[in-house]
Design a protein around this motif. Sequence first.
Motif, PDB file in Angstrom:
ATOM      1  N   SER A 145     -45.677  22.036  19.258  1.00 28.97           N
ATOM      2  CA  SER A 145     -45.903  22.621  17.945  1.00 28.97           C
ATOM      3  C   SER A 145     -47.259  23.341  17.966  1.00 28.97           C
ATOM      4  O   SER A 145     -48.201  22.864  18.601  1.00 28.97           O
ATOM      5  CB  SER A 145     -45.867  21.538  16.872  1.00 28.97           C
ATOM      6  N   ASN A 147     -49.849  23.707  16.211  1.00 30.04           N
ATOM      7  CA  ASN A 147     -50.964  23.236  15.373  1.00 30.04           C
ATOM      8  C   ASN A 147     -52.101  22.762  16.272  1.00 30.04           C
ATOM      9  O   ASN A 147     -51.874  22.451  17.441  1.00 30.04           O
ATOM     10  CB  ASN A 147     -50.486  22.061  14.511  1.00 30.04           C
ATOM     11  N   SER A 153     -47.605  19.938  11.696  1.00 29.27           N
ATOM     12  CA  SER A 153     -47.013  21.061  12.434  1.00 29.27           C
ATOM     13  C   SER A 153     -46.907  22.291  11.547  1.00 29.27           C
ATOM     14  O   SER A 153     -46.699  22.177  10.337  1.00 29.27           O
ATOM     15  CB  SER A 153     -45.625  20.676  12.945  1.00 29.27           C
ATOM     16  N   HIS A 239     -51.006  11.558  13.736  1.00 34.40           N
ATOM     17  CA  HIS A 239     -50.316  12.830  13.794  1.00 34.40           C
ATOM     18  C   HIS A 239     -49.874  13.245  12.421  1.00 34.40           C
ATOM     19  O   HIS A 239     -49.784  12.402  11.542  1.00 34.40           O
ATOM     20  CB  HIS A 239     -49.093  12.634  14.682  1.00 34.40           C
TER      21      HIS A 239
HETATM   22 MG    MG Z   1     -46.534  18.404  17.782  1.00 36.95          MG
END
Ligand code: MG
Length: 351
Positions: A145, A147, A153, A239
């Motif tokens: 992703s 980010n 994300s 996360h």
């Molecule tokens: Mg990710």
Amino acid sequence: METRVIPVDREHLQENDFAEAAKLLREGELVAFPTETVYGLGGDALDPDASRKIYAAKGRPSDNPLIVHIADVNALTELAQEVPEKAWELAERFWPGPMTMILRKKAIVPDATTGGLDTVAIRMPSDPVAAMLIRESGVYIAAPSANASGRPSPTTADHVYEDLNGRIPMIIDGGSVVIGLESTIVDLTGETPMVLRPGYITIEQLREVLPDVAYDPAVIKRVKDETIVAKAPGMRYRHYAPKGELTIFEGDLDRVTARVQAEAEAKAAMGFSVAVLASEETKDRYHGLTVRSVGGRDEEASVAAHLFATLREFDRMGAEYIFGECFPEEGVGQAVMNRLMKAAGYRIVKV
Ligand code: MG
Ligand code: TXA
């Protein structure tokens, strides 16, 4: 480094839309691009230097493996040592689409791409921009992703720009993604196929093809339990998290909304910046607070599509405390609650 943003119209893609992006990828450079799930940060999957650039740009720990994106199922035999019948069946049913498989890797896939593991994650995305970019470049695209590590994300090119401006040469802007949560990951390297990360493709759908598929225990845990270690390295890290402290409340909806109102008011009275993560049905019940709805409670797809953008909006507002409702775990709701619980660091209050 200057980051160029290249708009494309995904409904009317032109042959030469991707000429420059494809060239950058062939030269070992990075290009961020939309997929149907979230934006990816792409580099040549078979070039260890490109993979190292991906880790550096994201600030991601290099033991967290990348997903290799393909545009043709036959790539499976080039990347994976043995392709079990189950893999072909999954591919037949869910590709192109938001499903990633873990298989034993062949030697051509560098350790830099798999974080040193002898397995590789492979996905064939359905987004026309992603598919065309893979074809045009002629390389397999490793893409996490797009980010910065630890942040939610990205579901728009603006989110990618916010995190990676100055760190990568190009972002392809194909507008908002359709799904908004990362792909479902299925590990086929063990005796029993295991879901390592829930996504838009639900376990019920997977069971139609693989009746014995099960969840990795880390996926369904609802408490912070250090003894349950996720098999997907990326699922171990903090996360999807907003900067503020997120707490989610579970139980009867009337009691949940009353409690959220009370907790949020109390923090606001102490001078903190506070926000509420609500639904269409409840957003008007809160008073004197900053409230964002992520969608209707029975529209899991809408909640999935808006969740990450809303967490990012809370960051931009500078929210220090965020109070949120739990959502039904029907269909993609499983994946929504998985991300929400991780974002909250498993701070779940039963009311
Ligand atoms: Mg990710
Ligand atoms: O939808 C998606 O999957 C998006 C788009 C761009 O395709 N990609 C994505 O990549 O979410 P990333 O890197 O953010 O998440 C990949 C996850 C991580 O949790 C990683 O640990 C896990 O997949 N993973 C990758 N290779 C693996 C492997 N060989 N074994 C176990 N887990 C693996």
